[in-house]
Design an enzyme around this catalytic site. Structure first.
Site, mmCIF file in Angstrom:
data_model
loop_
_atom_site.group_PDB
_atom_site.id
_atom_site.type_symbol
_atom_site.label_atom_id
_atom_site.label_comp_id
_atom_site.label_asym_id
_atom_site.label_seq_id
_atom_site.Cartn_x
_atom_site.Cartn_y
_atom_site.Cartn_z
ATOM 1 N N TRP A 195 -3.842 1.332 3.260
ATOM 2 C CA TRP A 195 -3.411 -0.195 3.536
ATOM 3 C C TRP A 195 -2.558 -0.556 2.374
ATOM 4 C CZ3 TRP A 195 -4.025 -3.533 -0.579
ATOM 5 C CH2 TRP A 195 -4.223 -4.828 -0.146
ATOM 6 N N ASN A 216 -15.369 14.265 -1.350
ATOM 7 C CA ASN A 216 -14.357 13.442 -1.857
ATOM 8 C C ASN A 216 -13.883 13.845 -3.404
ATOM 9 O OD1 ASN A 216 -15.303 10.145 -0.598
ATOM 10 N ND2 ASN A 216 -13.896 11.809 0.213
ATOM 11 N N ASP A 230 -12.980 3.451 5.637
ATOM 12 C CA ASP A 230 -11.899 4.275 5.727
ATOM 13 C C ASP A 230 -10.441 3.495 5.671
ATOM 14 O OD1 ASP A 230 -10.170 6.541 5.410
ATOM 15 O OD2 ASP A 230 -10.752 7.255 7.195
ATOM 16 N N GLY A 231 -9.375 3.995 4.935
ATOM 17 C CA GLY A 231 -8.368 2.943 5.129
ATOM 18 C C GLY A 231 -7.785 2.418 3.906
ATOM 19 N N ASN A 232 -8.524 2.768 2.706
ATOM 20 C CA ASN A 232 -8.002 1.698 1.421
ATOM 21 C C ASN A 232 -6.546 2.403 1.177
ATOM 22 O OD1 ASN A 232 -10.276 0.395 1.445
ATOM 23 N ND2 ASN A 232 -11.341 1.837 0.113
ATOM 24 N N GLY A 233 -6.413 3.652 1.117
ATOM 25 C CA GLY A 233 -5.241 4.317 0.614
ATOM 26 C C GLY A 233 -3.879 3.942 1.469
ATOM 27 N N ARG A 273 -2.452 3.767 -4.524
ATOM 28 C CA ARG A 273 -3.711 3.905 -3.699
ATOM 29 C C ARG A 273 -4.646 3.157 -4.419
ATOM 30 N NH1 ARG A 273 -4.568 7.795 0.136
ATOM 31 N NH2 ARG A 273 -6.662 7.863 -0.615
ATOM 32 N N ARG A 310 -16.625 2.909 11.815
ATOM 33 C CA ARG A 310 -15.806 3.594 11.127
ATOM 34 C C ARG A 310 -14.492 3.012 11.178
ATOM 35 N NH1 ARG A 310 -14.649 9.685 9.337
ATOM 36 N NH2 ARG A 310 -12.804 9.243 7.931
ATOM 37 N N ARG A 359 -10.335 15.462 -3.857
ATOM 38 C CA ARG A 359 -9.126 14.612 -3.922
ATOM 39 C C ARG A 359 -8.624 14.497 -5.127
ATOM 40 N NH1 ARG A 359 -10.195 8.535 -1.162
ATOM 41 N NH2 ARG A 359 -10.894 9.371 1.170
ATOM 42 N N GLU A 371 -25.184 3.523 17.961
ATOM 43 C CA GLU A 371 -24.078 3.488 18.711
ATOM 44 C C GLU A 371 -22.844 3.467 17.728
ATOM 45 O OE1 GLU A 371 -24.232 2.972 21.852
ATOM 46 O OE2 GLU A 371 -26.433 3.296 21.783
#
Length: 265
Positions: A31, A74, A26-29, A39, A191, A77, A210
């Protein structure tokens, strides 16, 4: 095909290095947005991080890596982003599968591929066939995957094959039909991107995994970030329903990979 052991029925062997790591990338957009870039640039950079993650996992003795690339949700989107992700998927399959094969990596895709373009499905099946005999490392990409979908399709397949089980079945009957039935349950779930939820990913398989959440955005998740996640994992007590006192009297099952931990931790 071997069926994974259920952590709710049997206590699995554990090691200082997780045998199986599952990651929501997660976090590409965000970034890209932080750098005033579209994006799509973040998604491209995220592919490079996948290469880094594979290499780092193999160097540390991890045997299975499962990456959540595209969820069944997804599709909600923006249309242009979904179209870009599909083209990026094709491009990556064209460029990377041969390299995976050359490095002894078994490549698999789990999820409902029926919604994908036939060209993508063809690339996936060809890649799986090419690498099927490799045993050095297993890379699984979850695409159009959802944990609830996985449970429903497993039940459907089980009853199609053995309709008499409709009145009485157990985990062993069902587990062989899950998409990830060839792999042990994940030891460590990661994540990136700061969100703290599992988002319909491997709902059955994460029962005793975990969980590790980091604010690091996926394109910035490097080998050092992986080491921090593994270090966090090594500090956990994996009790599987037992008490701490029971663990103290149970022999350790670290196998032969403890030396790897000392190099990387």
């Amino acid at each position: 095909m071997p069926v994974t052991t259920s952590s709710t029925r049997e206590i699995p062997e554990t090691d200082l290095i997780p045998r199986h790591i599952a990651i929501i990338m997660d976090g590409n957009g965000r970034w890209a947005k932080n750098r005033f870039m579209p994006r799509m640039a973040g998604h491209k950079r995220g592919v490079e991080t996948v290469r880094t993650a594979i290499k780092a996992c193999m160097e540390r003795g991890v045997e299975y890596l499962t990456l959540f690339a595209f969820s069944s949700e997804n599709w909600r989107r923006p249309t242009d982003e979904v179209a870009f992700l599909m083209q990026l998927f094709i491009s990556v399959l064209e460029q990377e599968v041969t390299k995976l094969h050359e490095n002894g990596i078994c490549f698999k895709v789990i999820g409902d591929l029926a919604k994908f373009d036939p060209k993508i499905v063809e690339f996936v099946r060809n890649g799986e066939a090419l690498t099927a005999g490799n045993s050095r490392f297993t890379l699984t990409i979850a695409a159009n995957y959802g944990g609830r979908w996985d449970m429903m399709q497993a039940v459907r397949k089980m009853l199609e094959k053995s309709p008499q089980l409709i009145d009485c079945f157990d985990e062993n009957d069902l587990m062989k039909h899950f998409s990830l039935n060839y792999a042990p349950e994940p030891d460590l779930f990661i994540r990136t991107g700061g969100e703290k939820r599992i988002s319909n990913f491997l709902l059955w398989q994460l029962a005793y995994t975990e969980l590790y959440f980091t604010d690091t955005l996926w394109p910035d998740f490097d080998a050092r970030a992986l080491d921090l996640a593994i270090q966090s994992y090594q500090q956990r007590e994996r009790r599987f329903g037992r008490t701490s006192e029971q663990l103290q009297t149970t022999p350790s099952v670290h196998g032969g990979r403890e030396a790897v931990v000392k190099k990387t931790a």
